[in-house]
Design a protein around this motif. Structure first.
Motif, PDB file in Angstrom:
ATOM      1  N   ASN A  72       0.712  -1.314   0.162  1.00  0.00           N
ATOM      2  CA  ASN A  72      -0.085   0.027   0.043  1.00  0.00           C
ATOM      3  C   ASN A  72       0.851   1.147   0.041  1.00  0.00           C
ATOM      4  O   ASN A  72       2.013   1.363   0.786  1.00  0.00           O
ATOM      5  N   ASP A  73       0.245   2.235  -0.748  1.00  0.00           N
ATOM      6  CA  ASP A  73       1.076   3.562  -0.669  1.00  0.00           C
ATOM      7  C   ASP A  73       2.438   3.591  -1.053  1.00  0.00           C
ATOM      8  O   ASP A  73       3.458   3.906  -0.396  1.00  0.00           O
ATOM      9  N   PRO A  74       2.907   3.078  -2.154  1.00  0.00           N
ATOM     10  CA  PRO A  74       4.247   2.877  -2.585  1.00  0.00           C
ATOM     11  C   PRO A  74       4.771   4.204  -3.044  1.00  0.00           C
ATOM     12  O   PRO A  74       6.026   4.330  -3.567  1.00  0.00           O
ATOM     13  N   SER A  75       4.044   5.357  -2.869  1.00  0.00           N
ATOM     14  CA  SER A  75       4.668   6.640  -3.428  1.00  0.00           C
ATOM     15  C   SER A  75       5.762   7.002  -2.567  1.00  0.00           C
ATOM     16  O   SER A  75       5.914   6.842  -1.243  1.00  0.00           O
ATOM     17  N   GLY A  76       6.816   7.426  -3.110  1.00  0.00           N
ATOM     18  CA  GLY A  76       8.092   7.736  -2.549  1.00  0.00           C
ATOM     19  C   GLY A  76       8.960   6.756  -2.218  1.00  0.00           C
ATOM     20  O   GLY A  76      10.137   6.825  -1.507  1.00  0.00           O
ATOM     21  N   ILE A  77       8.548   5.548  -2.261  1.00  0.00           N
ATOM     22  CA  ILE A  77       9.646   4.252  -2.149  1.00  0.00           C
ATOM     23  C   ILE A  77       9.713   3.492  -3.288  1.00  0.00           C
ATOM     24  O   ILE A  77       8.725   3.290  -4.159  1.00  0.00           O
ATOM     25  N   GLN A  78      10.804   3.246  -3.539  1.00  0.00           N
ATOM     26  CA  GLN A  78      11.131   2.209  -4.867  1.00  0.00           C
ATOM     27  C   GLN A  78      11.241   0.761  -4.483  1.00  0.00           C
ATOM     28  O   GLN A  78      11.851   0.306  -3.498  1.00  0.00           O
TER      29      GLN A  78
ATOM     30  N   PRO B  90       3.808 -10.967 -13.313  1.00  0.00           N
ATOM     31  CA  PRO B  90       3.624 -10.511 -12.112  1.00  0.00           C
ATOM     32  C   PRO B  90       3.619  -9.256 -11.935  1.00  0.00           C
ATOM     33  O   PRO B  90       4.235  -8.370 -12.643  1.00  0.00           O
ATOM     34  N   SER B  91       2.765  -8.732 -10.736  1.00  0.00           N
ATOM     35  CA  SER B  91       2.772  -7.316 -10.589  1.00  0.00           C
ATOM     36  C   SER B  91       3.272  -6.910  -9.155  1.00  0.00           C
ATOM     37  O   SER B  91       3.143  -7.557  -8.276  1.00  0.00           O
ATOM     38  N   LEU B  92       4.549  -6.131  -9.166  1.00  0.00           N
ATOM     39  CA  LEU B  92       5.243  -6.045  -8.139  1.00  0.00           C
ATOM     40  C   LEU B  92       4.512  -5.263  -7.108  1.00  0.00           C
ATOM     41  O   LEU B  92       4.725  -5.926  -5.740  1.00  0.00           O
ATOM     42  N   PRO B  93       3.366  -4.407  -7.142  1.00  0.00           N
ATOM     43  CA  PRO B  93       2.778  -3.978  -6.137  1.00  0.00           C
ATOM     44  C   PRO B  93       1.610  -4.920  -5.338  1.00  0.00           C
ATOM     45  O   PRO B  93       1.393  -4.950  -4.422  1.00  0.00           O
ATOM     46  N   ASN B  94       1.396  -5.989  -6.419  1.00  0.00           N
ATOM     47  CA  ASN B  94       0.503  -6.865  -6.002  1.00  0.00           C
ATOM     48  C   ASN B  94       0.855  -8.320  -6.526  1.00  0.00           C
ATOM     49  O   ASN B  94       0.509  -9.010  -7.573  1.00  0.00           O
ATOM     50  N   PRO B  95       2.014  -8.987  -5.640  1.00  0.00           N
ATOM     51  CA  PRO B  95       2.636 -10.115  -5.894  1.00  0.00           C
ATOM     52  C   PRO B  95       1.964 -11.362  -5.475  1.00  0.00           C
ATOM     53  O   PRO B  95       2.608 -12.235  -4.732  1.00  0.00           O
ATOM     54  N   SER B  96       0.457 -11.568  -5.639  1.00  0.00           N
ATOM     55  CA  SER B  96      -0.136 -12.794  -4.982  1.00  0.00           C
ATOM     56  C   SER B  96       0.179 -13.922  -5.594  1.00  0.00           C
ATOM     57  O   SER B  96       0.467 -13.956  -6.951  1.00  0.00           O
TER      58      SER B  96
ATOM     59  N   PRO C  67      14.446   3.596   0.050  1.00  0.00           N
ATOM     60  CA  PRO C  67      15.326   3.796   0.809  1.00  0.00           C
ATOM     61  C   PRO C  67      15.071   2.905   2.261  1.00  0.00           C
ATOM     62  O   PRO C  67      15.962   2.840   3.082  1.00  0.00           O
ATOM     63  N   SER C  68      13.794   2.504   2.364  1.00  0.00           N
ATOM     64  CA  SER C  68      13.183   2.061   3.718  1.00  0.00           C
ATOM     65  C   SER C  68      13.759   0.509   3.846  1.00  0.00           C
ATOM     66  O   SER C  68      14.062   0.085   5.243  1.00  0.00           O
ATOM     67  N   GLY C  69      14.593  -0.244   3.199  1.00  0.00           N
ATOM     68  CA  GLY C  69      14.906  -1.580   3.405  1.00  0.00           C
ATOM     69  C   GLY C  69      13.571  -2.652   3.101  1.00  0.00           C
ATOM     70  O   GLY C  69      12.573  -2.397   2.588  1.00  0.00           O
TER      71      GLY C  69
END
Length: 495
Positions: free
Chosen positions: A56-62, A107-113, A135-137
């Motif tokens: 959820n909310d991947p904005s600002g995160i790679q 596959p979708s990286l934000p939804n890898p079910s 950069p959060s790990g």
């Protein structure tokens, strides 16, 4: 005012610290909730199960990569699926290889079910969806896959022999279930349950419970139920049964009434026996010698056709089953004459006597209560009140009592006239003592006398009250008689 301001500053500082703590917890919790997964997934063997995961909310995160990790109930973690946007999907060598795939292709990286087909009991465990981010790990979410297997439940009584040691009398089994079933017992028997569990090769569990007690003949036929509770069952499953306890025969002889007399005919003894298993043979015999000729035997009955001295003996009944022999005996006493029999008349007489006693007791109680009530009423104040005295102011009170024969025969001067209302009588003796006169030993006047004067010492009327016709002889009545039609006035009285 300075104190109030200082207090406001202190409260403001506390509120600021609380806001910072809540903000930190929110940010920390928000970071933990960015990987969204299901906490628990249930499945039966042979089905296809979906394990959903999203960021959820991947904005600002790679997002750089996602990995699915399997953690079995017992064992080490293994990677079962990996996806990288540049290198594609990869499935390492694991027990799930060939049965696990990504839901979407590519596959979708934000939804890898992922989904696992033909799931097995050994697939149960934890599945971790882990994202590699910059950069959060790394961030992850965990789903527990719980495999369900509906068990096969059976129960039955176990035949036991009566004795002095505990024995298994019932057994209940819940086989190949997942998760482990719960078994309980419901019975009035005084025993205990022993339960063991065994895990199978496919990760299912078989539960066996046995009920043990020291079996007795009284336990035979008692109710007992095995109750199985499992997650796959909408309600607990119950298995009612009856205990089976084997024991040697227990024998009883009935029919002897202690009234066998010479010449009595067709008296009968019955040999009753119970046992488990059922008794097979019944045998009659006597304590000494051969069975008398007047005795007829048929199955469990002994009949004496005619009582004589030959049956004055002890009869024995023996019953056998697979576990042993039971026996009972009765000694017959032959009498010269019969005993009086208690018929229905005796019972009726006794009942009548008891009834009469009860009725008499009830009548006595009623009489006692009536007398007690009457006595309590008589002890109280009288309810009758005498009428008030009549006022005698009328002139008719002065009339002569014509019904008194004494008055009519006396002279007119000596006749009594009631010329005034009733007043208290004056004690003349007291009056004399006040004047200084010596008291005389005489009888007092009786105030209740008709004339008011009843002095034994003076039979004449005192002078002040005596009226004569000396001055007017013509006014004197003739022959001392006053006509009832004439009016008159009595002489004045001086006091």
């Amino acid at each position: 005012m300075s104190r109030h301001y200082a207090g406001d500053c202190h409260g403001s500082s506390r509120n600021t610290g609380l806001v910072i703590l809540v903000t930190f917890l929110f940010i920390h919790g928000g970071l933990g909730q960015r990987v969204k997964v299901e906490t628990e997934v249930l499945s039966y063997p042979g089905q296809t199960v979906n394990l959903r995961c999203s960021f959820n909310d991947p904005s600002g995160i790679q997002l750089t990569q996602v990995t699915w990790i399997y953690e079995p109930v017992e064992g080490e973690r293994v990677n079962i699926a990996v996806y990288h946007p540049n290198f594609g999907a990869h499935f390492p060598e694991t027990p799930q290889k060939g049965r696990v795939t990504f839901v979407t292709n590519p596959p979708s990286l934000p939804n890898p079910s992922i989904q696992i087909s033909d799931v097995k009991m050994s697939d149960e465990g934890k599945y971790i969806c882990e994202f590699a981010t910059y950069p959060s790990g790394n961030e992850l979410g965990t789903t527990s896959l719980i495999m369900l297997a509906k068990p096969k439940n059976t129960a039955g009584a176990v035949t036991a022999v009566a004795g002095t040691k505990p024995a298994v009398v019932a057994r209940c089994q819940s086989a190949n279930g997942r998760p482990e079933a719960l078994i309980s017992w419901v019975t009035t028997a005084n025993g205990n349950a022993s339960t063991v569990s065994k895990t199978g090769a496919d990760n299912t569990v078989t539960v066996v419970s046995e009920y043990l007690l020291v079996p007795t003949a009284a336990d035979n036929g008692k109710d007992i139920s095995c109750v199985v509770t499992h997650r796959t069952l909408t309600k607990p499953e119950s298995f009612p049964m009856k205990l089976a306890v084997e024991y040697p025969p227990k024998v009883t002889i009935i029919g002897y009434d202690n009234n066998w007399y010479i010449g009595r005919t067709n008296v009968e003894l019955t040999c009753q026996a119970n046992g488990n298993p059922q008794p097979l043979t019944v045998k009659w015999k006597i304590l000494t010698g051969e069975m008398p000729d007047t005795v007829v035997l048929k199955e469990n009955k002994l009949t004496v056709l005619k009582v004589d001295e030959a049956v004055n003996t002890t009869f024995i009944c023996e019953v056998k089953n697979r576990l042993g022999t039971g026996k009972e005996q009765v000694t017959a006493l032959v009498r010269g004459t019969r005993l009086p029999e208690k018929g229905a008349t005796t019972g009726i007489i006794i009942g009548a006597i008891i009834g009469v006693i009860i009725i008499l007791a009830a009548i006595g109680s009623g009489i006692a209560m009536y007398r007690r009530r009457k006595k309590s009423m008589s002890d109280g104040p009288p309810t009758f009140q005498p009428p008030p005295p009549k006022k005698t102011n009328s002139s008719t009170d002065r009339l002569i009592n014509v019904h008194d024969p004494v008055v009519e025969n006396r002279p007119l001067q000596e006749q009594y006239y009631n010329t005034q209302s009733a007043e208290p009588v004056t004690d003349l003796d007291t009056y004399q003592e006040e004047e200084g006169e010596a008291p005389k030993d005489r009888v007092h006047y009786y105030s209740a006398a008709p004339s008011g004067w009843d002095d034994p010492e003076h039979n004449e009327v005192p002078p002040p009250y005596l009226y004569t016709y000396a001055d007017d002889p013509q006014a004197a009545p003739q022959d001392g008689v006053v006509n009832r039609g004439d009016s008159f006035v009595s002489a004045a009285m001086f006091v």
